[in-house]
Design an enzyme around this catalytic site. Structure first.
Site, PDB file in Angstrom:
ATOM      1  CE  LYS A  12       6.811 -20.029  -2.445  1.00 43.61           C
ATOM      2  NZ  LYS A  12       5.578 -20.260  -2.894  1.00 43.61           N
ATOM      3  NE  ARG A  36       8.068 -15.278  -1.954  1.00 44.15           N
ATOM      4  CZ  ARG A  36       7.261 -15.163  -1.651  1.00 44.15           C
ATOM      5  NH1 ARG A  36       6.051 -14.900  -2.229  1.00 44.15           N
ATOM      6  NH2 ARG A  36       7.430 -16.266  -0.424  1.00 44.15           N
ATOM      7  NE  ARG A  61      -2.127 -20.840   2.776  1.00 44.91           N
ATOM      8  CZ  ARG A  61      -0.805 -20.675   2.728  1.00 44.91           C
ATOM      9  NH1 ARG A  61       0.125 -21.035   2.212  1.00 44.91           N
ATOM     10  NH2 ARG A  61      -0.317 -19.795   1.468  1.00 44.91           N
ATOM     11  NE  ARG A  67      -0.652 -17.791   4.928  1.00 44.88           N
ATOM     12  CZ  ARG A  67       1.145 -17.835   3.685  1.00 44.88           C
ATOM     13  NH1 ARG A  67       1.268 -19.550   4.264  1.00 44.88           N
ATOM     14  NH2 ARG A  67       1.224 -17.119   3.210  1.00 44.88           N
ATOM     15  NE  ARG A 116      -0.229 -14.635  -1.210  1.00 45.67           N
ATOM     16  CZ  ARG A 116      -0.444 -15.334  -0.880  1.00 45.67           C
ATOM     17  NH1 ARG A 116      -1.992 -15.004  -0.366  1.00 45.67           N
ATOM     18  NH2 ARG A 116      -0.132 -16.150  -0.632  1.00 45.67           N
TER      19      ARG A 116
END
Ligand code: B4P
Length: 198
Positions: free
Chosen positions: A14, A89, A128, A134, A145
């Site tokens: 996204k 969401r 990532r 992160r 998630r």
């Protein structure tokens, strides 16, 4: 002018695609995740509140998220179109966004859903994590998630499908390849540069 949403599970691309579409169409890309991360980095009260949820992989409460989006959508740069990345969401966020848009007498042109299977998504997000560290990119939180996406955001996708403004785009493949599919899926895009043709 294009007003659009990009919806997809965590890791579907996204944020990656939103940046390219925003550049190609000359519209503001608004990522709720990026806004929350900026608040966390800046140590604001909103950031302190949001961080508790983000680190656990939970959604930040609708009351906080909705007001933040209302405020962002009242800025001048969205007059010429916008791309919302990662919002709405939840079903409640859909209703809230409907209210904001109705009050301005505008509608969405298209809702793009980026698709990819869970195992590919976990692989990308673990990659990532290695690159950026992160705090919500560890396997247990990533899987949580993904569960939340299936439980709470898939009904959002279904709601836009019923309105016949949903287009599904396969998010598997090279980033450029996916950008080409995304641009093809946008109705009557008026491009500001050749950037989106990469
Ligand atoms: P987000 O920032 O939206 O995080 P995300 O779902 O992981 O998506 P992101 O955009 O970062 O990743 P992308 O798929 O582009 O949200 C973070 C948190 O904020 C949420 O968990 C929640 O707590 C909170 N939040 C945000 N919005 C909210 C809302 N509306 N309501 C409540 N809470 C909210 O890319 C991921 C990785 O894949 C990248 O490393 C990228 O390089 C890679 N990638 C992308 N495309 C690829 C491709 N084609 N091939 C290979 N790798 C690819």
């Amino acid at each position: 002018m294009t007003r659009m949403l990009i919806i997809g599970p965590p890791g579907s691309g996204k944020g990656t695609q939103a940046e390219r579409v925003s550049e190609g169409l000359g519209i503001a890309a608004i990522s709720t995740g990026d806004i929350f991360r900026a608040h966390v980095k800046g140590g604001t009260p909103l950031g302190t509140e949001a961080r508790k949820y983000m680190d656990a992989g939970d959604f930040v409460p609708d009351s906080v998220t909705n007001e933040m989006v209302r405020s962002r959508l009242s800025q001048d740069d969205v007059e010429t179109g916008f791309l919302l990345d990662g919002y709405p969401r939840t079903a409640a966020q859909v209703g809230y966004l409907d209210g904001i848009l109705a009050a301005r007498e505008v509608t969405l042109d298209v809702v793009l859903q980026l698709t990819a299977d869970d195992e590919e998504l976990v692989k990308r997000l673990l990659g990532r994590a290695r690159d950026t560290g992160r705090s919500d990119d560890n396997e247990a939180v990533i899987r949580h998630r993904l569960d939340l996406y299936h439980q709470q955001t898939e009904p959002v996708v279904a709601a836009y499908a019923r309105r016949t403004i949903l287009t599904r785009v396969d998010g598997i493949g090279g980033i450029d390849e996916v950008t080409a599919r995304v641009m093809d899926a946008i109705p009557n895009p008026s491009r500001v540069s050749a950037a989106s043709d990469r």
